[in-house]
Design a protein around this motif. Structure first.
Motif, mmCIF file in Angstrom:
data_model
loop_
_atom_site.group_PDB
_atom_site.id
_atom_site.type_symbol
_atom_site.label_atom_id
_atom_site.label_comp_id
_atom_site.label_asym_id
_atom_site.label_seq_id
_atom_site.Cartn_x
_atom_site.Cartn_y
_atom_site.Cartn_z
ATOM 1 N N PHE A 9 69.415 89.211 30.566
ATOM 2 C CA PHE A 9 70.781 89.438 30.089
ATOM 3 C C PHE A 9 71.275 90.861 30.312
ATOM 4 C CE2 PHE A 9 69.152 85.986 27.297
ATOM 5 C CZ PHE A 9 69.856 84.973 27.933
ATOM 6 N N LYS A 10 70.412 91.739 30.826
ATOM 7 C CA LYS A 10 70.828 93.114 31.078
ATOM 8 C C LYS A 10 71.982 93.107 32.081
ATOM 9 C CE LYS A 10 69.231 97.634 32.336
ATOM 10 N NZ LYS A 10 68.202 98.482 32.844
ATOM 11 N N GLU A 11 73.045 93.787 31.747
ATOM 12 C CA GLU A 11 74.246 93.884 32.595
ATOM 13 C C GLU A 11 74.995 92.557 32.724
ATOM 14 O OE1 GLU A 11 75.115 96.907 33.757
ATOM 15 O OE2 GLU A 11 73.288 97.748 32.900
ATOM 16 N N ARG A 12 74.648 91.557 31.914
ATOM 17 C CA ARG A 12 75.325 90.254 32.040
ATOM 18 C C ARG A 12 76.135 89.876 30.810
ATOM 19 N NH1 ARG A 12 70.632 88.296 35.152
ATOM 20 N NH2 ARG A 12 71.378 88.035 37.278
ATOM 21 N N PRO A 54 74.140 83.349 39.204
ATOM 22 C CA PRO A 54 73.566 84.669 38.914
ATOM 23 C C PRO A 54 74.589 85.771 38.650
ATOM 24 C CG PRO A 54 72.576 83.725 40.884
ATOM 25 C CD PRO A 54 73.691 82.831 40.478
ATOM 26 N N GLN A 55 75.816 85.624 39.118
ATOM 27 C CA GLN A 55 76.820 86.667 38.921
ATOM 28 C C GLN A 55 77.627 86.497 37.630
ATOM 29 O OE1 GLN A 55 76.683 89.234 40.956
ATOM 30 N NE2 GLN A 55 75.041 88.113 41.970
ATOM 31 N N VAL A 56 77.340 85.453 36.876
ATOM 32 C CA VAL A 56 78.120 85.150 35.683
ATOM 33 C C VAL A 56 77.904 86.202 34.596
ATOM 34 C CG1 VAL A 56 76.406 83.740 34.462
ATOM 35 C CG2 VAL A 56 78.827 83.216 34.223
ATOM 36 N N LYS A 57 78.929 86.395 33.772
ATOM 37 C CA LYS A 57 78.828 87.231 32.584
ATOM 38 C C LYS A 57 78.804 86.296 31.376
ATOM 39 C CE LYS A 57 79.291 91.360 34.413
ATOM 40 N NZ LYS A 57 78.362 92.434 34.278
ATOM 41 N N ILE A 58 77.967 86.620 30.400
ATOM 42 C CA ILE A 58 77.820 85.802 29.190
ATOM 43 C C ILE A 58 78.642 86.426 28.059
ATOM 44 C CG2 ILE A 58 76.154 84.958 27.480
ATOM 45 C CD1 ILE A 58 75.793 83.705 30.245
ATOM 46 N N PHE A 59 79.393 85.605 27.360
ATOM 47 C CA PHE A 59 80.190 86.029 26.203
ATOM 48 C C PHE A 59 79.528 85.406 24.973
ATOM 49 C CE2 PHE A 59 84.776 85.653 24.316
ATOM 50 C CZ PHE A 59 84.454 86.568 23.341
ATOM 51 N N PRO A 60 78.566 86.099 24.343
ATOM 52 C CA PRO A 60 77.791 85.498 23.261
ATOM 53 C C PRO A 60 78.545 85.437 21.931
ATOM 54 C CG PRO A 60 76.730 87.512 24.088
ATOM 55 C CD PRO A 60 78.077 87.419 24.690
ATOM 56 N N LEU A 61 78.656 84.234 21.405
ATOM 57 C CA LEU A 61 79.256 83.997 20.094
ATOM 58 C C LEU A 61 78.357 83.027 19.337
ATOM 59 C CD1 LEU A 61 82.937 83.357 21.189
ATOM 60 C CD2 LEU A 61 82.004 85.472 20.232
ATOM 61 N N LYS A 62 78.065 83.348 18.095
ATOM 62 C CA LYS A 62 77.272 82.446 17.258
ATOM 63 C C LYS A 62 78.228 81.783 16.282
ATOM 64 C CE LYS A 62 72.892 82.347 14.841
ATOM 65 N NZ LYS A 62 71.729 83.157 14.474
ATOM 66 N N THR A 63 78.355 80.467 16.408
ATOM 67 C CA THR A 63 79.363 79.762 15.614
ATOM 68 C C THR A 63 78.812 78.584 14.824
ATOM 69 O OG1 THR A 63 79.919 78.436 17.539
ATOM 70 C CG2 THR A 63 81.254 80.387 17.151
ATOM 71 N N LEU A 64 77.608 78.146 15.126
ATOM 72 C CA LEU A 64 77.016 77.013 14.405
ATOM 73 C C LEU A 64 75.616 77.379 13.931
ATOM 74 C CD1 LEU A 64 77.922 73.968 16.671
ATOM 75 C CD2 LEU A 64 78.891 74.520 14.450
ATOM 76 N N SER A 65 75.221 76.787 12.821
ATOM 77 C CA SER A 65 73.860 76.991 12.329
ATOM 78 C C SER A 65 73.041 75.729 12.564
ATOM 79 C CB SER A 65 73.885 77.312 10.831
ATOM 80 O OG SER A 65 74.162 76.139 10.087
ATOM 81 N N LEU A 66 71.764 75.822 12.259
ATOM 82 C CA LEU A 66 70.898 74.644 12.367
ATOM 83 C C LEU A 66 71.328 73.550 11.404
ATOM 84 C CD1 LEU A 66 67.413 76.407 12.493
ATOM 85 C CD2 LEU A 66 68.591 75.268 14.366
ATOM 86 N N TYR A 67 72.092 73.922 10.380
ATOM 87 C CA TYR A 67 72.455 72.986 9.315
ATOM 88 C C TYR A 67 73.918 72.557 9.398
ATOM 89 C CZ TYR A 67 68.173 75.172 7.864
ATOM 90 O OH TYR A 67 66.899 75.669 7.855
ATOM 91 N N ALA A 68 74.513 72.650 10.565
ATOM 92 C CA ALA A 68 75.923 72.296 10.726
ATOM 93 C C ALA A 68 76.128 70.802 10.460
ATOM 94 C CB ALA A 68 76.394 72.646 12.122
ATOM 95 N N LYS A 69 77.237 70.506 9.832
ATOM 96 C CA LYS A 69 77.604 69.109 9.583
ATOM 97 C C LYS A 69 78.324 68.560 10.808
ATOM 98 C CE LYS A 69 78.332 70.219 4.782
ATOM 99 N NZ LYS A 69 79.340 70.858 3.981
ATOM 100 N N GLU A 70 78.360 67.245 10.905
ATOM 101 C CA GLU A 70 78.979 66.594 12.065
ATOM 102 C C GLU A 70 80.422 67.045 12.263
ATOM 103 O OE1 GLU A 70 80.196 62.102 13.318
ATOM 104 O OE2 GLU A 70 78.222 62.377 12.423
ATOM 105 N N GLU A 71 81.193 67.138 11.175
ATOM 106 C CA GLU A 71 82.599 67.542 11.317
ATOM 107 C C GLU A 71 82.716 68.995 11.781
ATOM 108 O OE1 GLU A 71 81.644 67.602 6.830
ATOM 109 O OE2 GLU A 71 81.304 66.240 8.492
ATOM 110 N N ASP A 72 81.763 69.850 11.388
ATOM 111 C CA ASP A 72 81.751 71.238 11.868
ATOM 112 C C ASP A 72 81.542 71.272 13.376
ATOM 113 O OD1 ASP A 72 82.009 72.157 9.263
ATOM 114 O OD2 ASP A 72 79.842 72.411 8.995
#
Length: 93
Positions: A9-12, A54-72
């Motif tokens: 992920f360095k530089e990505r 390989p040239q893609v940039k990653i936009f990391p966002l954490k939006t769900l947990s292991l315990y997310a409900k179906e509607e979430d």
């Protein structure tokens, strides 16, 4: 989450100016920059994407947990699709 210490992920990692205070991405669940990848899912998906684009940039966002409900999850998928469309439109201008 994302294992930002992984050298693949360095530089990505790409972040908009509003989130640059969080160098590894933003965690919406905790309103923080804590991007620990507890189940390794985000890291695995991002690594797979990079292996095909390989040239893609990653936009990391954490939006769900292991315990997310179906509607979430449904709301997340819809909002992610709308965000991706908006971002694509913005970047194409």
């Amino acid at each position: 989450g994302l294992d930002c210490a992984n050298p693949i992920f360095k530089e990505r990692i790409w972040l908009p100016p509003e989130l640059r205070a969080y160098p590894c991405g933003f965690n919406f669940l905790e309103d923080s920059g804590d991007m620990r990848d507890i189940d390794n899912h985000g890291t695995a998906v991002a690594s797979l994407i990079i292996s095909f684009h390989p040239q893609v940039k990653i936009f990391p966002l954490k939006t769900l947990s292991l315990y997310a409900k179906e509607e979430d999850i449904i709301i997340f998928l819809l909002s992610t699709a709308l965000f991706a469309l908006a971002l694509n439109f913005t970047l194409d201008l």
